[in-house]
Write a protein that holds these residues in place. Structure first.
Motif, PDB file in Angstrom:
ATOM      1  N   LYS A 114       1.118  -1.378  -0.061  1.00  0.00           N
ATOM      2  CA  LYS A 114      -0.326  -0.188   0.057  1.00  0.00           C
ATOM      3  C   LYS A 114       0.879   1.206   0.368  1.00  0.00           C
ATOM      4  O   LYS A 114       1.575   1.271   0.754  1.00  0.00           O
TER       5      LYS A 114
ATOM      6  N   LYS B  15      -5.043   5.470  -0.270  1.00  0.00           N
ATOM      7  CA  LYS B  15      -5.856   5.144  -1.509  1.00  0.00           C
ATOM      8  C   LYS B  15      -5.021   4.850  -3.068  1.00  0.00           C
ATOM      9  O   LYS B  15      -4.905   5.118  -4.305  1.00  0.00           O
ATOM     10  N   THR B  16      -3.705   4.071  -2.625  1.00  0.00           N
ATOM     11  CA  THR B  16      -2.826   4.052  -3.800  1.00  0.00           C
ATOM     12  C   THR B  16      -2.700   2.654  -3.364  1.00  0.00           C
ATOM     13  O   THR B  16      -1.454   1.831  -2.553  1.00  0.00           O
TER      14      THR B  16
ATOM     15  N   THR C  55       0.526  -0.219  -5.133  1.00  0.00           N
ATOM     16  CA  THR C  55       1.334  -1.128  -6.215  1.00  0.00           C
ATOM     17  C   THR C  55       0.977  -2.228  -6.353  1.00  0.00           C
ATOM     18  O   THR C  55       1.196  -3.043  -5.739  1.00  0.00           O
TER      19      THR C  55
ATOM     20  N   LEU D  85       0.996   2.404 -10.198  1.00  0.00           N
ATOM     21  CA  LEU D  85       0.438   2.740  -9.304  1.00  0.00           C
ATOM     22  C   LEU D  85      -0.851   2.365 -10.245  1.00  0.00           C
ATOM     23  O   LEU D  85      -1.839   2.911 -10.430  1.00  0.00           O
TER      24      LEU D  85
ATOM     25  N   HIS E 284      -5.202   3.200  -8.128  1.00  0.00           N
ATOM     26  CA  HIS E 284      -6.471   3.953  -7.379  1.00  0.00           C
ATOM     27  C   HIS E 284      -6.767   3.122  -6.613  1.00  0.00           C
ATOM     28  O   HIS E 284      -7.772   2.386  -7.438  1.00  0.00           O
TER      29      HIS E 284
ATOM     30  N   SER F 252      -1.920  10.853 -10.966  1.00  0.00           N
ATOM     31  CA  SER F 252      -0.771  11.588 -10.846  1.00  0.00           C
ATOM     32  C   SER F 252       0.073  11.922 -11.934  1.00  0.00           C
ATOM     33  O   SER F 252      -0.293  11.108 -12.585  1.00  0.00           O
TER      34      SER F 252
ATOM     35  N   LYS G  72       0.331   7.664 -11.647  1.00  0.00           N
ATOM     36  CA  LYS G  72      -1.110   6.600 -11.268  1.00  0.00           C
ATOM     37  C   LYS G  72      -1.693   6.532 -12.559  1.00  0.00           C
ATOM     38  O   LYS G  72      -2.514   8.138 -12.683  1.00  0.00           O
TER      39      LYS G  72
ATOM     40  N   ARG H 291      -7.210   2.733 -12.119  1.00  0.00           N
ATOM     41  CA  ARG H 291      -7.881   2.743 -11.528  1.00  0.00           C
ATOM     42  C   ARG H 291      -8.367   1.121 -10.567  1.00  0.00           C
ATOM     43  O   ARG H 291      -8.764  -0.179 -11.563  1.00  0.00           O
TER      44      ARG H 291
END
Length: 83
Positions: A14, A18-19, A21, A44, A46, A67, A70, A73
């Motif tokens: 983690k 909210k992310t 890997t 990454l 979301h 980002s 990222k 989803r």
């Protein structure tokens, strides 16, 4: 509407709020030896509800950049890891 790319991988960690890997494995044929070799890449993802944990296998779908690194989803959790 263009098709969105889907990737499946294992959550490594983690990476903040909210992310997550994930590690995605793909198999490609070696050009000279014609043997399938594994190639790995980290992405990454979301995770809006913070529902993934390390070891989970998930499916992620491509989206607009959220980002600098990222652009995926969380779509579904395929299998839960060892808790």
């Amino acid at each position: 509407m263009a098709l969105k790319r889907e990737i499946q991988g294992v959550v490594l960690q983690k990476a903040g709020d909210k992310t997550a890997t994930i590690l995605v494995e793909r198999r490609v044929m070696h050009p000279r030896y014609h043997k399938f070799v594994k190639r790995f890449k980290k992405y990454l993802v979301h995770d809006e509800k913070n529902e993934t944990n390390a070891g989970d296998t998930i499916v992620a779908v491509e989206c607009r950049p959220l980002s600098a690194r990222k652009s995926f989803r969380l779509k579904a959790i395929v299998a839960k890891g060892v808790e």
